[in-house]
Design a protein around this motif. Structure first.
Motif, PDB file in Angstrom:
ATOM      1  N   ILE A  33       0.840  -1.204   0.000  1.00  0.00           N
ATOM      2  CA  ILE A  33       0.000   0.000   0.000  1.00  0.00           C
ATOM      3  C   ILE A  33       0.869   1.245   0.000  1.00  0.00           C
ATOM      4  O   ILE A  33       1.740   1.420   0.843  1.00  0.00           O
ATOM      5  N   TYR A  34       0.643   2.094  -0.990  1.00  0.00           N
ATOM      6  CA  TYR A  34       1.332   3.376  -1.131  1.00  0.00           C
ATOM      7  C   TYR A  34       0.474   4.500  -0.549  1.00  0.00           C
ATOM      8  O   TYR A  34       0.971   5.412   0.090  1.00  0.00           O
ATOM      9  N   ALA A  35      -0.841   4.429  -0.788  1.00  0.00           N
ATOM     10  CA  ALA A  35      -1.774   5.437  -0.274  1.00  0.00           C
ATOM     11  C   ALA A  35      -3.152   4.812  -0.147  1.00  0.00           C
ATOM     12  O   ALA A  35      -3.505   3.905  -0.894  1.00  0.00           O
ATOM     13  N   GLU A  36      -3.921   5.304   0.828  1.00  0.00           N
ATOM     14  CA  GLU A  36      -5.293   4.840   1.024  1.00  0.00           C
ATOM     15  C   GLU A  36      -6.164   6.053   1.301  1.00  0.00           C
ATOM     16  O   GLU A  36      -5.840   6.869   2.159  1.00  0.00           O
ATOM     17  N   LEU A  37      -7.262   6.171   0.551  1.00  0.00           N
ATOM     18  CA  LEU A  37      -8.130   7.341   0.640  1.00  0.00           C
ATOM     19  C   LEU A  37      -9.592   6.929   0.646  1.00  0.00           C
ATOM     20  O   LEU A  37      -9.953   5.893   0.102  1.00  0.00           O
ATOM     21  N   GLU A  38     -10.430   7.764   1.235  1.00  0.00           N
ATOM     22  CA  GLU A  38     -11.879   7.662   1.071  1.00  0.00           C
ATOM     23  C   GLU A  38     -12.255   8.711   0.030  1.00  0.00           C
ATOM     24  O   GLU A  38     -11.898   9.875   0.165  1.00  0.00           O
ATOM     25  N   VAL A  39     -12.948   8.307  -1.007  1.00  0.00           N
ATOM     26  CA  VAL A  39     -13.309   9.204  -2.102  1.00  0.00           C
ATOM     27  C   VAL A  39     -14.802   9.499  -2.027  1.00  0.00           C
ATOM     28  O   VAL A  39     -15.619   8.582  -1.949  1.00  0.00           O
ATOM     29  N   ASP A  40     -15.144  10.775  -2.051  1.00  0.00           N
ATOM     30  CA  ASP A  40     -16.539  11.205  -2.086  1.00  0.00           C
ATOM     31  C   ASP A  40     -17.050  11.012  -3.508  1.00  0.00           C
ATOM     32  O   ASP A  40     -16.646  11.733  -4.428  1.00  0.00           O
ATOM     33  N   LEU A  41     -17.916  10.028  -3.709  1.00  0.00           N
ATOM     34  CA  LEU A  41     -18.375   9.688  -5.059  1.00  0.00           C
ATOM     35  C   LEU A  41     -19.212  10.789  -5.698  1.00  0.00           C
ATOM     36  O   LEU A  41     -19.325  10.848  -6.920  1.00  0.00           O
ATOM     37  N   ASP A  42     -19.787  11.684  -4.898  1.00  0.00           N
ATOM     38  CA  ASP A  42     -20.510  12.827  -5.458  1.00  0.00           C
ATOM     39  C   ASP A  42     -19.568  13.760  -6.215  1.00  0.00           C
ATOM     40  O   ASP A  42     -19.991  14.490  -7.105  1.00  0.00           O
ATOM     41  N   ARG A  43     -18.288  13.745  -5.871  1.00  0.00           N
ATOM     42  CA  ARG A  43     -17.314  14.657  -6.493  1.00  0.00           C
ATOM     43  C   ARG A  43     -16.597  14.036  -7.680  1.00  0.00           C
ATOM     44  O   ARG A  43     -15.726  14.652  -8.275  1.00  0.00           O
ATOM     45  N   GLY A  58     -16.252   5.866  -1.432  1.00  0.00           N
ATOM     46  CA  GLY A  58     -15.602   4.636  -1.861  1.00  0.00           C
ATOM     47  C   GLY A  58     -14.176   4.611  -1.356  1.00  0.00           C
ATOM     48  O   GLY A  58     -13.533   5.646  -1.210  1.00  0.00           O
ATOM     49  N   ARG A  59     -13.690   3.432  -1.092  1.00  0.00           N
ATOM     50  CA  ARG A  59     -12.312   3.248  -0.632  1.00  0.00           C
ATOM     51  C   ARG A  59     -11.415   3.154  -1.862  1.00  0.00           C
ATOM     52  O   ARG A  59     -11.698   2.394  -2.793  1.00  0.00           O
ATOM     53  N   PHE A  60     -10.341   3.904  -1.865  1.00  0.00           N
ATOM     54  CA  PHE A  60      -9.392   3.930  -2.974  1.00  0.00           C
ATOM     55  C   PHE A  60      -8.011   3.652  -2.410  1.00  0.00           C
ATOM     56  O   PHE A  60      -7.530   4.373  -1.538  1.00  0.00           O
ATOM     57  N   ILE A  61      -7.382   2.574  -2.886  1.00  0.00           N
ATOM     58  CA  ILE A  61      -6.051   2.190  -2.412  1.00  0.00           C
ATOM     59  C   ILE A  61      -5.114   2.119  -3.603  1.00  0.00           C
ATOM     60  O   ILE A  61      -5.438   1.517  -4.627  1.00  0.00           O
ATOM     61  N   ILE A  62      -3.955   2.741  -3.469  1.00  0.00           N
ATOM     62  CA  ILE A  62      -2.927   2.685  -4.503  1.00  0.00           C
ATOM     63  C   ILE A  62      -1.835   1.738  -4.016  1.00  0.00           C
ATOM     64  O   ILE A  62      -1.312   1.893  -2.909  1.00  0.00           O
ATOM     65  N   LEU A  63      -1.513   0.746  -4.852  1.00  0.00           N
ATOM     66  CA  LEU A  63      -0.461  -0.220  -4.549  1.00  0.00           C
ATOM     67  C   LEU A  63       0.748   0.057  -5.429  1.00  0.00           C
ATOM     68  O   LEU A  63       0.604   0.454  -6.585  1.00  0.00           O
ATOM     69  N   LYS A  64       1.934  -0.166  -4.872  1.00  0.00           N
ATOM     70  CA  LYS A  64       3.172   0.106  -5.604  1.00  0.00           C
ATOM     71  C   LYS A  64       4.177  -0.994  -5.309  1.00  0.00           C
ATOM     72  O   LYS A  64       4.255  -1.495  -4.195  1.00  0.00           O
ATOM     73  N   GLY A  65       4.981  -1.329  -6.323  1.00  0.00           N
ATOM     74  CA  GLY A  65       6.039  -2.314  -6.148  1.00  0.00           C
ATOM     75  C   GLY A  65       7.326  -1.654  -5.705  1.00  0.00           C
ATOM     76  O   GLY A  65       7.481  -0.433  -5.772  1.00  0.00           O
ATOM     77  N   GLU A  66       8.269  -2.447  -5.251  1.00  0.00           N
ATOM     78  CA  GLU A  66       9.559  -1.911  -4.815  1.00  0.00           C
ATOM     79  C   GLU A  66      10.472  -1.572  -5.982  1.00  0.00           C
ATOM     80  O   GLU A  66      11.298  -0.681  -5.893  1.00  0.00           O
ATOM     81  N   SER A  67      10.329  -2.266  -7.091  1.00  0.00           N
ATOM     82  CA  SER A  67      11.161  -2.006  -8.261  1.00  0.00           C
ATOM     83  C   SER A  67      10.667  -0.760  -8.995  1.00  0.00           C
ATOM     84  O   SER A  67       9.465  -0.579  -9.164  1.00  0.00           O
ATOM     85  N   PRO A  68      11.579   0.093  -9.469  1.00  0.00           N
ATOM     86  CA  PRO A  68      11.150   1.272 -10.239  1.00  0.00           C
ATOM     87  C   PRO A  68      10.539   0.901 -11.587  1.00  0.00           C
ATOM     88  O   PRO A  68       9.904   1.727 -12.229  1.00  0.00           O
ATOM     89  N   GLY A  71       4.918  -0.202 -12.067  1.00  0.00           N
ATOM     90  CA  GLY A  71       4.083   0.978 -11.836  1.00  0.00           C
ATOM     91  C   GLY A  71       3.180   0.800 -10.644  1.00  0.00           C
ATOM     92  O   GLY A  71       3.476   0.047  -9.721  1.00  0.00           O
ATOM     93  N   MET A  72       2.073   1.497 -10.665  1.00  0.00           N
ATOM     94  CA  MET A  72       1.119   1.470  -9.567  1.00  0.00           C
ATOM     95  C   MET A  72      -0.213   0.922 -10.044  1.00  0.00           C
ATOM     96  O   MET A  72      -0.579   1.077 -11.207  1.00  0.00           O
ATOM     97  N   ILE A  73      -0.930   0.283  -9.124  1.00  0.00           N
ATOM     98  CA  ILE A  73      -2.288  -0.185  -9.394  1.00  0.00           C
ATOM     99  C   ILE A  73      -3.200   0.444  -8.344  1.00  0.00           C
ATOM    100  O   ILE A  73      -2.922   0.356  -7.146  1.00  0.00           O
ATOM    101  N   GLY A  74      -4.244   1.092  -8.813  1.00  0.00           N
ATOM    102  CA  GLY A  74      -5.252   1.628  -7.916  1.00  0.00           C
ATOM    103  C   GLY A  74      -6.410   0.650  -7.832  1.00  0.00           C
ATOM    104  O   GLY A  74      -6.813   0.070  -8.834  1.00  0.00           O
ATOM    105  N   LEU A  75      -6.914   0.456  -6.630  1.00  0.00           N
ATOM    106  CA  LEU A  75      -8.079  -0.395  -6.426  1.00  0.00           C
ATOM    107  C   LEU A  75      -9.198   0.458  -5.846  1.00  0.00           C
ATOM    108  O   LEU A  75      -8.978   1.210  -4.899  1.00  0.00           O
ATOM    109  N   MET A  76     -10.365   0.353  -6.436  1.00  0.00           N
ATOM    110  CA  MET A  76     -11.503   1.120  -5.933  1.00  0.00           C
ATOM    111  C   MET A  76     -12.742   0.251  -5.951  1.00  0.00           C
ATOM    112  O   MET A  76     -12.971  -0.510  -6.840  1.00  0.00           O
TER     113      MET A  76
END
Length: 76
Positions: A33-43, A58-68, A71-76
């Protein structure tokens, strides 16, 4: 023929089961997990995909690997 190199550096996936998806992507690809947010779906006018309007959050989580190279995968 042209040599084309393409990469996908970031994608966001709409998932039904956040905990199961987290377990899969962290287990199979070693992402954390790189970041975790609650997203207001009205916006977010284009989310979720479908003709009917949605409200709430909605819950929004961004995942990231250790290797450059990974990339990143967002899950919502």
């Amino acid at each position: 023929m042209t040599d084309v190199t393409s990469t996908l550096r970031r994608a966001t996936l709409l998932v039904r089961d956040m905990e199961r998806s987290l377990a899969f992507y962290s287990g199979v690809f070693g992402l954390s997990i790189y970041a975790e947010l609650e997203v207001d779906l009205d916006r977010v006018p284009f989310f979720p995909v479908g003709p009917e309007p949605r409200d709430g959050s909605g819950r929004f989580i961004i995942l990231k690997g250790e290797s450059p190279l990974i990339g990143m995968i967002g899950l919502m």
